[in-house]
Scaffold this motif. Structure first.
Motif, PDB file in Angstrom:
ATOM      1  N   UNK A   9       0.893  -1.133   0.139  1.00 51.76           N
ATOM      2  CA  UNK A   9      -0.007  -0.135   0.056  1.00 51.76           C
ATOM      3  C   UNK A   9       0.840   1.304   0.036  1.00 51.76           C
ATOM      4  N   UNK A  10       1.983   1.159   0.811  1.00 50.86           N
ATOM      5  CA  UNK A  10       2.819   2.424   0.978  1.00 50.86           C
ATOM      6  C   UNK A  10       3.553   2.544  -0.609  1.00 50.86           C
ATOM      7  N   UNK A  11       3.901   1.517  -1.223  1.00 51.56           N
ATOM      8  CA  UNK A  11       4.728   1.628  -2.404  1.00 51.56           C
ATOM      9  C   UNK A  11       3.636   2.279  -3.488  1.00 51.56           C
ATOM     10  N   UNK A  12       2.399   1.661  -3.524  1.00 50.81           N
ATOM     11  CA  UNK A  12       1.301   2.340  -4.147  1.00 50.81           C
ATOM     12  C   UNK A  12       1.044   3.752  -4.178  1.00 50.81           C
ATOM     13  N   UNK A  13       0.873   4.214  -2.854  1.00 57.34           N
ATOM     14  CA  UNK A  13       0.964   5.625  -2.428  1.00 57.34           C
ATOM     15  C   UNK A  13       2.176   6.364  -3.206  1.00 57.34           C
ATOM     16  N   UNK A  14       3.340   5.987  -3.035  1.00 60.02           N
ATOM     17  CA  UNK A  14       4.570   6.352  -3.684  1.00 60.02           C
ATOM     18  C   UNK A  14       4.441   6.612  -5.004  1.00 60.02           C
ATOM     19  N   UNK A  15       4.123   5.685  -5.720  1.00 58.42           N
ATOM     20  CA  UNK A  15       3.841   5.679  -7.211  1.00 58.42           C
ATOM     21  C   UNK A  15       2.837   6.466  -7.643  1.00 58.42           C
ATOM     22  N   UNK A  16       1.529   6.302  -7.049  1.00 60.06           N
ATOM     23  CA  UNK A  16       0.252   6.853  -7.455  1.00 60.06           C
ATOM     24  C   UNK A  16       0.128   8.509  -7.010  1.00 60.06           C
ATOM     25  N   UNK A  17       0.845   8.930  -5.891  1.00 60.99           N
ATOM     26  CA  UNK A  17       0.449  10.003  -5.347  1.00 60.99           C
ATOM     27  C   UNK A  17       1.831  10.773  -5.175  1.00 60.99           C
ATOM     28  N   UNK A  18       2.643  10.336  -4.422  1.00 61.61           N
ATOM     29  CA  UNK A  18       4.075  11.112  -4.493  1.00 61.61           C
ATOM     30  C   UNK A  18       4.810  11.487  -5.688  1.00 61.61           C
ATOM     31  N   UNK A  19       4.916  10.586  -6.440  1.00 67.16           N
ATOM     32  CA  UNK A  19       5.533  10.612  -7.905  1.00 67.16           C
ATOM     33  C   UNK A  19       4.818  11.863  -8.802  1.00 67.16           C
TER      34      UNK A  19
END
Length: 163
Positions: A9-19
């Motif tokens: 979930x944290x990886x998805x957040x990094x890819x879909x939001x933070x990036x």
């Protein structure tokens, strides 16, 4: 999210939001310095649903892009959020989703999505939803009470229902 892997979930957040945040900032600064450009952020029809963290990430992309578009007014730079429905790519398989749960008619071609996105960018449109049926569905999802959205567009309809 319940029962899921928090690291995933944290990886998805990094890819879909933070990036999206980081790349949009860098692009916006470079483009405004030269007085022209366009930013295209990929969201999803899921942004208008309650299909878990994926929907939340994609809703953030829409809201962020809308705010960015306002901030960029008068700079020669635009921001567009692309909200496609179901598109046949490797996304569903890599996300562990069963693509067979959706009828063949629910899918939009990759070429149409790309063409509609580029047309919207050229026009300076802030939100684009390729296909009339998904545009209509998105309008309905934004107008009906959220309690109804939670009942008809929640995890059970996402292809990854919670047990």
């Amino acid at each position: 999210m319940l029962g899921g892997d928090l690291a995933r979930e944290e990886l998805a957040l990094d890819v879909m939001v933070r990036s999206v945040l980081v790349l949009s900032k860098v692009a916006a600064e470079e483009m405004t310095a030269r007085g022209r450009g366009a930013i295209l952020n990929v969201s999803s029809m899921s942004a208008f649903t309650t299909m878990g963290t994926y929907a939340a990430h994609k809703a953030w992309v829409v809201t962020f892009t809308e705010g960015l578009a306002v901030e960029l007014q008068g700079t020669g730079v635009t921001a567009t959020a692309l909200c496609p429905g179901l598109v046949r790519t490797e996304f569903h398989a890599s996300a562990g989703l069963d693509a067979s749960v959706w009828p063949e008619g629910a899918w939009v071609g990759v070429e149409k999505v790309a063409a509609d996105a580029l047309k919207a960018v050229r026009r300076g449109k802030v939100i684009v939803t390729p296909s009339v049926r998904y545009a209509a569905a998105g309008a309905v999802l934004r107008l009906v009470p959220r309690s109804l959205v939670r009942r008809v567009a929640g995890p059970a309809t996402s292809g990854r229902a919670m047990v």
